[in-house]
Design a protein around this motif. Structure first.
Motif, mmCIF file in Angstrom:
data_model
loop_
_atom_site.group_PDB
_atom_site.id
_atom_site.type_symbol
_atom_site.label_atom_id
_atom_site.label_comp_id
_atom_site.label_asym_id
_atom_site.label_seq_id
_atom_site.Cartn_x
_atom_site.Cartn_y
_atom_site.Cartn_z
ATOM 1 N N ASP A 1 -8.880 -8.298 -6.168
ATOM 2 C CA ASP A 1 -10.048 -7.506 -5.786
ATOM 3 C C ASP A 1 -10.116 -6.158 -6.489
ATOM 4 O OD1 ASP A 1 -7.839 -6.513 -4.495
ATOM 5 O OD2 ASP A 1 -8.903 -6.002 -2.657
ATOM 6 N N GLY A 2 -9.208 -5.894 -7.428
ATOM 7 C CA GLY A 2 -9.285 -4.672 -8.221
ATOM 8 C C GLY A 2 -8.919 -3.406 -7.479
ATOM 9 N N ASP A 3 -8.080 -3.508 -6.422
ATOM 10 C CA ASP A 3 -7.718 -2.309 -5.664
ATOM 11 C C ASP A 3 -6.438 -1.648 -6.174
ATOM 12 O OD1 ASP A 3 -5.826 -4.128 -4.832
ATOM 13 O OD2 ASP A 3 -6.092 -3.741 -2.675
ATOM 14 N N GLY A 4 -5.858 -2.206 -7.247
ATOM 15 C CA GLY A 4 -4.644 -1.628 -7.811
ATOM 16 C C GLY A 4 -3.365 -2.237 -7.284
ATOM 17 N N PHE A 5 -3.483 -3.222 -6.361
ATOM 18 C CA PHE A 5 -2.326 -3.894 -5.796
ATOM 19 C C PHE A 5 -2.469 -5.396 -6.022
ATOM 20 C CE2 PHE A 5 -3.164 -0.037 -3.416
ATOM 21 C CZ PHE A 5 -1.941 0.609 -3.450
ATOM 22 N N VAL A 6 -1.362 -6.058 -6.300
ATOM 23 C CA VAL A 6 -1.428 -7.469 -6.660
ATOM 24 C C VAL A 6 -1.177 -8.375 -5.454
ATOM 25 C CG1 VAL A 6 -0.734 -7.014 -9.045
ATOM 26 C CG2 VAL A 6 1.025 -7.522 -7.324
ATOM 27 N N GLY B 1 12.727 -1.164 -1.024
ATOM 28 C CA GLY B 1 12.338 -0.171 -0.034
ATOM 29 C C GLY B 1 13.230 1.055 -0.040
ATOM 30 N N ALA B 2 12.751 2.124 0.588
ATOM 31 C CA ALA B 2 13.514 3.372 0.659
ATOM 32 C C ALA B 2 14.783 3.204 1.486
ATOM 33 C CB ALA B 2 12.643 4.479 1.256
ATOM 34 N N ASP B 3 14.778 2.258 2.423
ATOM 35 C CA ASP B 3 15.934 2.031 3.291
ATOM 36 C C ASP B 3 16.827 0.899 2.802
ATOM 37 O OD1 ASP B 3 15.063 4.048 5.004
ATOM 38 O OD2 ASP B 3 13.779 2.649 6.113
ATOM 39 N N GLY B 4 16.564 0.409 1.608
ATOM 40 C CA GLY B 4 17.385 -0.657 1.059
ATOM 41 C C GLY B 4 16.536 -1.776 0.477
ATOM 42 N N THR B 5 17.188 -2.714 -0.146
ATOM 43 C CA THR B 5 16.514 -3.833 -0.792
ATOM 44 C C THR B 5 16.469 -5.027 0.163
ATOM 45 O OG1 THR B 5 17.322 -3.104 -2.952
ATOM 46 C CG2 THR B 5 16.548 -5.377 -2.784
ATOM 47 N N GLU B 6 15.265 -5.549 0.369
ATOM 48 C CA GLU B 6 15.076 -6.702 1.236
ATOM 49 C C GLU B 6 14.756 -7.931 0.382
ATOM 50 O OE1 GLU B 6 15.400 -6.939 4.495
ATOM 51 O OE2 GLU B 6 15.879 -4.816 4.778
ATOM 52 N N ILE B 7 15.447 -9.044 0.648
ATOM 53 C CA ILE B 7 15.175 -10.289 -0.055
ATOM 54 C C ILE B 7 14.164 -11.094 0.756
ATOM 55 C CG2 ILE B 7 16.147 -12.461 -0.878
ATOM 56 C CD1 ILE B 7 18.785 -11.020 -1.284
ATOM 57 N N TYR C 1 0.808 -1.215 0.000
ATOM 58 C CA TYR C 1 0.000 0.000 0.000
ATOM 59 C C TYR C 1 0.845 1.271 0.000
ATOM 60 C CZ TYR C 1 -3.996 -3.015 0.991
ATOM 61 O OH TYR C 1 -4.966 -3.983 0.929
ATOM 62 N N ASP C 2 2.139 1.141 0.327
ATOM 63 C CA ASP C 2 2.987 2.327 0.258
ATOM 64 C C ASP C 2 3.587 2.507 -1.140
ATOM 65 O OD1 ASP C 2 4.985 0.434 0.031
ATOM 66 O OD2 ASP C 2 5.984 0.938 1.907
ATOM 67 N N SER C 3 3.120 1.651 -2.095
ATOM 68 C CA SER C 3 3.518 1.728 -3.508
ATOM 69 C C SER C 3 4.992 1.428 -3.754
ATOM 70 C CB SER C 3 3.162 3.106 -4.107
ATOM 71 O OG SER C 3 1.758 3.294 -4.112
ATOM 72 N N THR C 4 5.656 0.792 -2.781
ATOM 73 C CA THR C 4 7.018 0.332 -3.011
ATOM 74 C C THR C 4 7.000 -0.855 -3.964
ATOM 75 O OG1 THR C 4 7.721 1.028 -0.807
ATOM 76 C CG2 THR C 4 9.098 -0.597 -1.920
ATOM 77 N N GLN D 1 -5.029 -19.668 -1.424
ATOM 78 C CA GLN D 1 -4.211 -18.890 -0.492
ATOM 79 C C GLN D 1 -3.744 -17.621 -1.206
ATOM 80 O OE1 GLN D 1 -0.317 -20.435 0.692
ATOM 81 N NE2 GLN D 1 -0.717 -19.825 2.807
ATOM 82 N N PHE D 2 -3.740 -16.508 -0.482
ATOM 83 C CA PHE D 2 -3.333 -15.230 -1.048
ATOM 84 C C PHE D 2 -2.235 -14.627 -0.183
ATOM 85 C CE2 PHE D 2 -7.732 -16.032 -2.147
ATOM 86 C CZ PHE D 2 -7.649 -15.995 -3.532
ATOM 87 N N LEU D 3 -1.103 -14.372 -0.808
ATOM 88 C CA LEU D 3 0.049 -13.794 -0.125
ATOM 89 C C LEU D 3 0.342 -12.427 -0.720
ATOM 90 C CD1 LEU D 3 2.385 -16.939 -0.272
ATOM 91 C CD2 LEU D 3 0.839 -16.286 1.587
ATOM 92 N N THR D 4 0.826 -11.525 0.118
ATOM 93 C CA THR D 4 1.191 -10.204 -0.381
ATOM 94 C C THR D 4 2.352 -9.656 0.456
ATOM 95 O OG1 THR D 4 0.307 -8.083 -1.127
ATOM 96 C CG2 THR D 4 -0.365 -8.825 1.064
ATOM 97 N N ILE D 5 2.778 -8.459 0.116
ATOM 98 C CA ILE D 5 3.835 -7.779 0.856
ATOM 99 C C ILE D 5 3.215 -6.594 1.585
ATOM 100 C CG2 ILE D 5 6.082 -6.638 0.743
ATOM 101 C CD1 ILE D 5 6.093 -9.591 -0.119
#
Length: 245
Positions: free
Chosen positions: A89-94, A66-72, A39-42, A118-122
């Protein structure tokens, strides 16, 4: 790059290079994409490859920019050659649109397992299972009908792996107690069909040196659903929901 697997090198200004490594067979089957989960569009880079082998697997890893570096982030191994990444759900985020791999081989052999959606996200740079959110309800409604047909066949035979999936879907929909009440006398009277499963076991520690073991299906499923976060029920509204601007 392929060196005993597939390797992706990521370079960003003013930070060390990041390397993603995934297990890969020689088929060359895999995927690479940039997605907006959070949701922070990162943005995140998703890298996957097919490991090869029967009943296997897409090895999926993600670099969260991320703004503070790349996380694996190790997303996991998933049945099949690739994973679906969709805006469900069509909210613009996958989200990762997968099935819960923990159900494969737990209650029956692979061919007779029936893992629920199952649905996973960041979220805030962390991998989250968001399957319990209300926005996915219609998916579980559709899955319910399929799981019910697979659990109790037209000839009355009852399949253990499919019934485990049906109870999981029922938990998501808030009707677990009712479904358990329906299945209990049927299973007690007729038993279940499986491919030789004599017990159902669950690891207690990370190395699986200790296990909790069940002889009967219904207590095993209830333990699994509790262990894997299917309770409390029913589906809930996310407190972190947002909309894409």
């Amino acid at each position: 790059e392929w060196v005993e697997g597939a390797v992706l090198n990521i370079s960003r200004p003013n930070e060390p290079d990041t390397t993603l490594n995934v297990t890969a067979g020689m088929s060359g089957w895999g995927s690479l994409g940039v997605y907006n989960f959070d949701y922070d569009s990162t943005l995140s880079i998703v890298f996957s490859a097919f490991t090869g082998g029967a009943h296997c697997c897409a090895d999926v890893k993600l670099a969260h920019l991320g703004a503070d570096g790349t996380e694996i982030i190790d997303v996991g191994l998933f049945d099949g050659g690739d994973v679906d990444i969709d805006d469900i759900d069509g909210d613009g985020f996958v989200e990762f649109n997968v099935s819960d791999q923990r159900f494969n081989y737990t209650f029956d052999a692979y061919a007779y397992s029936h893992p629920p959606p199952q649905f996973l996200t960041i979220r805030r740079g962390e991998l989250r299972d968001v399957s319990d959110e209300e926005r996915f309800r219609e998916v579980f409604v559709s899955a319910y009908s399929d799981a019910a047909r697979s659990c109790i066949q037209e000839d009355g035979e009852i399949y253990a792996g499919a019934c485990a999936g049906l109870l999981a879907v029922s938990a998501r929909l808030g009707i677990y107690d009712g479904m358990k009440a329906i299945l209990t006398p049927v299973i007690e009277q007729s038993g279940t069909l499986d491919s030789g499963w004599e017990e159902y076991s669950f690891c207690i520690d990370d190395k699986c040196e200790e296990k909790t073991v069940f002889a009967d299906l219904l207590p095993a499923v209830e333990h699994a659903l509790s262990l894997w976060g299917y309770f409390p029920q029913p589906l809930k509204t996310s407190k972190e929901c947002g909309s894409k601007k």
